[in-house]
Scaffold this active site. Structure first.
Site, PDB file in Angstrom:
ATOM      1  N   CYS A 251      26.880  40.201  34.660  1.00  0.00           N
ATOM      2  CA  CYS A 251      27.435  41.076  35.691  1.00  0.00           C
ATOM      3  C   CYS A 251      28.187  42.270  35.107  1.00  0.00           C
ATOM      4  O   CYS A 251      28.514  43.203  35.848  1.00  0.00           O
ATOM      5  CB  CYS A 251      28.332  40.283  36.639  1.00  0.00           C
ATOM      6  SG  CYS A 251      29.634  39.343  35.829  1.00  0.00           S
TER       7      CYS A 251
ATOM      8  N   HIS B  53      32.462  36.292  44.368  1.00  0.00           N
ATOM      9  CA  HIS B  53      32.008  37.674  44.126  1.00  0.00           C
ATOM     10  C   HIS B  53      30.659  37.865  44.826  1.00  0.00           C
ATOM     11  O   HIS B  53      29.621  38.026  44.179  1.00  0.00           O
ATOM     12  CB  HIS B  53      31.880  37.902  42.624  1.00  0.00           C
ATOM     13  CG  HIS B  53      31.836  39.344  42.220  1.00  0.00           C
ATOM     14  ND1 HIS B  53      31.909  40.390  43.113  1.00  0.00           N
ATOM     15  CD2 HIS B  53      31.704  39.923  40.980  1.00  0.00           C
ATOM     16  CE1 HIS B  53      31.834  41.537  42.461  1.00  0.00           C
ATOM     17  NE2 HIS B  53      31.718  41.280  41.171  1.00  0.00           N
TER      18      HIS B  53
ATOM     19  N   ASP C 279      28.835  35.513  31.578  1.00  0.00           N
ATOM     20  CA  ASP C 279      29.904  36.435  31.943  1.00  0.00           C
ATOM     21  C   ASP C 279      30.962  36.372  30.846  1.00  0.00           C
ATOM     22  O   ASP C 279      30.910  35.511  29.962  1.00  0.00           O
ATOM     23  CB  ASP C 279      30.494  36.033  33.301  1.00  0.00           C
ATOM     24  CG  ASP C 279      31.431  37.080  33.896  1.00  0.00           C
ATOM     25  OD1 ASP C 279      31.484  38.201  33.356  1.00  0.00           O
ATOM     26  OD2 ASP C 279      32.111  36.768  34.890  1.00  0.00           O
TER      27      ASP C 279
ATOM     28  N   ARG D 106      23.777  46.820  42.478  1.00  0.00           N
ATOM     29  CA  ARG D 106      25.049  46.678  43.194  1.00  0.00           C
ATOM     30  C   ARG D 106      25.130  47.712  44.326  1.00  0.00           C
ATOM     31  O   ARG D 106      25.578  47.408  45.430  1.00  0.00           O
ATOM     32  CB  ARG D 106      26.237  46.890  42.240  1.00  0.00           C
ATOM     33  CG  ARG D 106      26.441  45.828  41.175  1.00  0.00           C
ATOM     34  CD  ARG D 106      26.774  44.472  41.746  1.00  0.00           C
ATOM     35  NE  ARG D 106      27.923  44.490  42.653  1.00  0.00           N
ATOM     36  CZ  ARG D 106      29.209  44.598  42.279  1.00  0.00           C
ATOM     37  NH1 ARG D 106      29.524  44.704  40.998  1.00  0.00           N
ATOM     38  NH2 ARG D 106      30.172  44.579  43.177  1.00  0.00           N
TER      39      ARG D 106
ATOM     40  N   ARG E 155      39.194  44.270  46.462  1.00  0.00           N
ATOM     41  CA  ARG E 155      38.880  43.702  45.152  1.00  0.00           C
ATOM     42  C   ARG E 155      40.204  43.326  44.497  1.00  0.00           C
ATOM     43  O   ARG E 155      41.065  44.179  44.309  1.00  0.00           O
ATOM     44  CB  ARG E 155      38.124  44.709  44.276  1.00  0.00           C
ATOM     45  CG  ARG E 155      37.833  44.182  42.855  1.00  0.00           C
ATOM     46  CD  ARG E 155      37.180  45.271  42.014  1.00  0.00           C
ATOM     47  NE  ARG E 155      37.049  44.861  40.625  1.00  0.00           N
ATOM     48  CZ  ARG E 155      36.006  44.232  40.107  1.00  0.00           C
ATOM     49  NH1 ARG E 155      34.988  43.932  40.892  1.00  0.00           N
ATOM     50  NH2 ARG E 155      35.969  43.892  38.830  1.00  0.00           N
TER      51      ARG E 155
ATOM     52  N   GLN F  80      28.076  40.841  44.140  1.00  0.00           N
ATOM     53  CA  GLN F  80      27.384  40.736  42.853  1.00  0.00           C
ATOM     54  C   GLN F  80      26.158  39.838  42.967  1.00  0.00           C
ATOM     55  O   GLN F  80      25.100  40.136  42.412  1.00  0.00           O
ATOM     56  CB  GLN F  80      28.327  40.190  41.784  1.00  0.00           C
ATOM     57  CG  GLN F  80      27.680  40.006  40.415  1.00  0.00           C
ATOM     58  CD  GLN F  80      27.271  41.307  39.770  1.00  0.00           C
ATOM     59  OE1 GLN F  80      28.069  42.217  39.640  1.00  0.00           O
ATOM     60  NE2 GLN F  80      26.005  41.417  39.354  1.00  0.00           N
TER      61      GLN F  80
END
Length: 327
Positions: free
Chosen positions: A270, A133, A229, A315, A106, A136
């Site tokens: 998210c 991502h 987001d 997740r 990450r 996600q």
């Protein structure tokens, strides 16, 4: 699915059938966990989590999913390894690949996770890069499936800055799964043309619809999901706050927009979200710019339209599916 020993770097690398298979696996794992049925399919294996950017959901999801699968998990935070400082990415990958059965990354550029994958010799998973991502999006799609029954044909409107990982990955995922994707933002915030062209080619095969609209009132008509987001991503300078607030405030998700979409519409994010002033950054921005929220109002975030915590939980289940399939 034939994903064993493969990497999970971006959804462009997977077929629609493979994505659907991972979602089915995730749903099965979720049901087993809720029922208290053990599923230690990776007993004796070990994984390492390389984090150059901190996270709540990604770290916890990988750690709990790894433990549920019977694996040992090592976490290396932003100061926990010499990667990129005293040791090259390639050398780090070759060392960790000798000790671990899988590597999560990450951090920053997509090129970093791609280089790790090129040298590691074990599966590498993208936990977030600047460009993509993918874990996600699997969680998002599992959540949409749980609430609507299907993905194909569902309309998802992404509000705000669609140039980076979330806008890119949602567009790719929707194209792969035959959904109706709308990026709603000023034109300068649309995804790059090369990725749009790649997704349009995919959409011709899957029946997906891709649209890019600047008017929120037009974009949200009959939307099944409105997604947003944060306006300033981790690692960006504080100097961009003024510009983003000025240019993106018309794209804030409000209850008025939710009502315009229709009663079927759900809100997704998210996380973390700046929906109030109960964070250090939220309070600072509120005092500086005289606002009480940013990308979404607290009214929407706390409403029964919001499914953000279903999304956050998922997740774990979808990451578990990715690790099990590749290991």
């Amino acid at each position: 699915m034939k994903l064993k020993n493969k990497n999970f770097l971006k959804l462009l690398d997977l077929s629609s059938e493979e994505i659907a298979g991972l979602l089915a696996d995730a749903a099965a794992f979720k049901a087993q966990k809720k029922a208290g049925i053990p599923h230690r399919l990776c007993e004796g294996k070990n994984i390492v989590l390389l984090f150059e950017k901190d996270s709540t959901r990604t770290r916890c999801a990988f750690e709990v999913a790894g433990a549920d699968l019977g694996m040992g998990v090592t976490y290396l935070g932003p100061s926990g390894s010499q990667m990129g400082k005293k040791e090259s990415i390639a050398d780090t990958a070759r060392v960790l690949g000798r000790m671990y059965d899988g590597i999560e990354y990450r951090g920053f550029g997509q090129s970093i996770v791609e280089e790790l994958a090129a040298y590691a010799g074990v599966p590498v998973w993208n936990g977030l890069t600047n460009e993509f991502h993918p874990t996600q999006i699997l969680a998002d799609f599992l959540t949409i499936t749980e609430h609507f029954g299907v993905l194909k044909g569902k309309k998802l409107v992404y509000m705000g800055d669609a140039r980076y990982n979330m806008g890119n990955s949602l567009m790719v995922g929707c194209a792969k799964m035959g959904m109706h994707f709308v990026a709603c933002a000023p034109e300068k915030y649309f995804p790059n043309g090369e990725l749009i062209a790649a997704c349009q080619a995919i959409a011709k095969e899957t029946g997906a619809v891709l649209e890019f609209i600047t008017d929120p009132n037009v974009a949200v008509e009959n939307a099944d999901v409105i997604y947003t987001d944060v306006w300033v991503s981790m690692g960006e300078p504080d100097s961009v706050w003024q510009e983003r607030i000025t240019e993106l405030s018309p794209y804030r998700v409000t209850m008025e927009l939710m009502e315009k979409a229709g009663k079927q519409c759900k809100f997704m994010h998210c996380l973390p979200a700046f929906h109030d002033l109960n964070t250090v950054i939220g309070k600072e921005i509120g005092e500086k710019f005289g606002i009480d929220c940013m990308e979404v109002t607290n009214e929407v975030f706390e409403s029964d339209r919001s499914i953000v915590f279903d999304e956050a939980e998922n997740r774990m289940h979808t990451i578990k599916a990715v690790m099990a399939a590749t290991l």
